[in-house]
Design an enzyme around this catalytic site. Structure first.
Site, mmCIF file in Angstrom:
data_model
loop_
_atom_site.group_PDB
_atom_site.id
_atom_site.type_symbol
_atom_site.label_atom_id
_atom_site.label_comp_id
_atom_site.label_asym_id
_atom_site.label_seq_id
_atom_site.Cartn_x
_atom_site.Cartn_y
_atom_site.Cartn_z
ATOM 1 N N ASP A 28 0.828 -1.211 0.000
ATOM 2 C CA ASP A 28 0.000 0.000 0.000
ATOM 3 C C ASP A 28 0.864 1.265 0.000
ATOM 4 O OD1 ASP A 28 -2.355 1.410 -0.001
ATOM 5 O OD2 ASP A 28 -2.688 1.260 2.153
ATOM 6 N N HIS A 45 2.557 3.502 -8.982
ATOM 7 C CA HIS A 45 2.293 2.091 -9.266
ATOM 8 C C HIS A 45 3.465 1.463 -10.034
ATOM 9 C CE1 HIS A 45 -1.610 2.548 -7.608
ATOM 10 N NE2 HIS A 45 -2.116 3.261 -8.593
ATOM 11 N N SER A 73 -7.610 -5.488 -5.171
ATOM 12 C CA SER A 73 -8.690 -6.007 -4.328
ATOM 13 C C SER A 73 -10.019 -5.951 -5.071
ATOM 14 C CB SER A 73 -8.786 -5.190 -3.033
ATOM 15 O OG SER A 73 -9.452 -3.970 -3.264
ATOM 16 N N GLU A 75 -12.454 -4.547 -4.155
ATOM 17 C CA GLU A 75 -12.998 -3.200 -3.982
ATOM 18 C C GLU A 75 -12.248 -2.154 -4.808
ATOM 19 O OE1 GLU A 75 -12.357 -5.275 -1.207
ATOM 20 O OE2 GLU A 75 -14.463 -5.890 -1.273
ATOM 21 N N LEU A 139 10.492 -20.679 -4.245
ATOM 22 C CA LEU A 139 9.493 -19.800 -3.613
ATOM 23 C C LEU A 139 8.122 -19.937 -4.286
ATOM 24 C CD1 LEU A 139 8.951 -17.226 -1.745
ATOM 25 C CD2 LEU A 139 9.405 -15.890 -3.812
HETATM 26 C C1 IPE Z 1 -5.521 -2.660 -0.184
HETATM 27 O O1 IPE Z 1 -5.163 -1.340 -0.334
HETATM 28 C C2 IPE Z 1 -5.515 -3.357 -1.527
HETATM 29 C C3 IPE Z 1 -4.204 -3.591 -2.120
HETATM 30 C C4 IPE Z 1 -3.040 -3.300 -1.604
HETATM 31 C C5 IPE Z 1 -4.236 -4.263 -3.398
HETATM 32 P P1 IPE Z 1 -6.250 -0.178 -0.526
HETATM 33 O O2 IPE Z 1 -5.470 1.066 -0.694
HETATM 34 O O3 IPE Z 1 -7.201 -0.551 -1.591
HETATM 35 O O4 IPE Z 1 -7.012 -0.204 0.876
HETATM 36 P P2 IPE Z 1 -7.865 0.914 1.603
HETATM 37 O O5 IPE Z 1 -8.909 1.390 0.634
HETATM 38 O O6 IPE Z 1 -6.934 2.009 1.988
HETATM 39 O O7 IPE Z 1 -8.440 0.227 2.813
HETATM 40 C C1 IPE Z 2 -1.414 0.294 -3.422
HETATM 41 O O1 IPE Z 2 -1.262 1.667 -3.446
HETATM 42 C C2 IPE Z 2 -1.730 -0.290 -4.766
HETATM 43 C C3 IPE Z 2 -3.101 -0.822 -4.889
HETATM 44 C C4 IPE Z 2 -4.056 -0.718 -4.013
HETATM 45 C C5 IPE Z 2 -3.414 -1.516 -6.114
HETATM 46 P P1 IPE Z 2 -2.500 2.663 -3.448
HETATM 47 O O2 IPE Z 2 -2.890 2.914 -4.857
HETATM 48 O O3 IPE Z 2 -3.583 2.181 -2.566
HETATM 49 O O4 IPE Z 2 -1.826 3.964 -2.846
HETATM 50 P P2 IPE Z 2 -2.433 4.951 -1.764
HETATM 51 O O5 IPE Z 2 -2.917 4.115 -0.611
HETATM 52 O O6 IPE Z 2 -3.553 5.673 -2.439
HETATM 53 O O7 IPE Z 2 -1.301 5.824 -1.393
HETATM 54 MG MG MG Z 3 -4.065 2.433 -0.623
#
Ligand code: IPE
Ligand code: IPE
Ligand code: MG
Length: 254
Positions: A28, A45, A73, A75, A139
């Site tokens: 994240d 990303h 995810s 979501e 792995l």
């Molecule tokens: C969780 O991160 C999903 C992934 C890392 C793929 P999100 O950024 O989507 O989670 P929330 O929305 O902050 O809970």
């Molecule tokens: C994690 O980084 C990648 C995915 C959830 C796919 P985010 O895109 O959630 O980055 P933040 O949380 O907005 O910084």
């Molecule tokens: Mg995030």
């Protein structure tokens, strides 16, 4: 008379460093990493994929058996379409660019999550990654893609209900063990350690069932800055924990 050779000290080299069998990572903070630098989220990303490459290599070197990564995810579809497209594009890029190297490194790729609803080219790539690496015994890299734990548990419940309806199992057959056996990677051990980067302290629908006795480590690092040292730090924290599994006997990690 020659002196007897001193007994060599017990080897304490990297190879014997106790590591958890299964580490799962919620990657994240890509967006915030980019925003902090005045860059578009997509750049975060892209850099996140580089961090992933390094982490897979480090996990293999350290002798971790299973590494699960949360890539997309259930979501995450609620993000703007352009960002969803970016994330799909990056998965394709990762597999196309890295699959041969993963295979050479004896990594076995597995994918968990819902395949229905994914674009056919993505499904094909995920299948190709699993197929090509299926006999590797290094792995195990589990990619959680279009993954939601509640959905996974519901799918497992559907399979059990179908068995009951078909008359193949009494309703008492629906036990915690049976449900666990019907999850996506049921043959693999539950994660010993779940790491979430970026300072957020929640599971966001990741491995809810399997995390029952996982140790959770939250690190402030945004995912693109995650590296071998961060991984080692999280494992060091894990090793300081006492795992009791409901009993009274403390077991340190691993
Ligand atoms: C969780 O991160 C999903 C992934 C890392 C793929 P999100 O950024 O989507 O989670 P929330 O929305 O902050 O809970
Ligand atoms: C994690 O980084 C990648 C995915 C959830 C796919 P985010 O895109 O959630 O980055 P933040 O949380 O907005 O910084
Ligand atoms: Mg995030």
């Amino acid at each position: 008379m020659p002196m007897p050779k001193a007994e060599a000290p017990a080897a304490v080299d990297d190879a014997t460093f106790e590591v958890p069998r299964h580490v799962a990572i919620i990657m994240d903070g890509n967006g915030r990493w980019a925003s902090a630098r005045g860059l578009p989220r997509t750049e975060g990303h892209r850099r996140g994929v580089e961090a992933l490459r390094k982490t897979v290599r480090a996990a293999g070197d350290m002798g971790i058996g299973v590494l699960t990564i949360f890539s997309f995810s259930s979501e995450n579809w609620s993000r703007p379409p352009a960002e969803v497209r970016d994330l799909m594009g990056l998965l394709k890029l990762f597999i196309r660019h890295d699959l041969a190297e993963l295979h050479r490194s004896n990594v076995r790729v597995r994918v968990i999550g819902e395949r229905e609803g994914l674009a056919p080219d993505i499904r094909r790539l995920l299948e190709e990654a699993e197929e090509l690496t299926r006999d590797n015994n290094g792995l195990i890299l589990i990619v959680a893609f279009n993954y939601g734990a509640r959905q996974e548990i519901a799918r497992a419940a559907q399979k059990l209900a179908a068995d009951v309806l078909a008359g193949n199992m009494p309703i008492e057959g629906i036990t915690a063990e049976a449900l666990g056996r019907n999850l996506d990677a049921a043959d693999l051990p539950d994660p010993d350690l779940i790491i979430r980067t970026s300072g957020e302290q929640r599971l966001s629908n990741f491995l809810l069932w399997q995390a029952a006795y996982s140790e959770l480590v939250f690190v402030p690092t945004y995912w693109p800055d995650f590296d071998r040292a961060t991984l080692e730090g999280a494992i060091a924290e894990y090793r300081r924990r006492e795992r009791r599994f409901g009993g009274l006997v403390a077991r340190t990690g691993s």
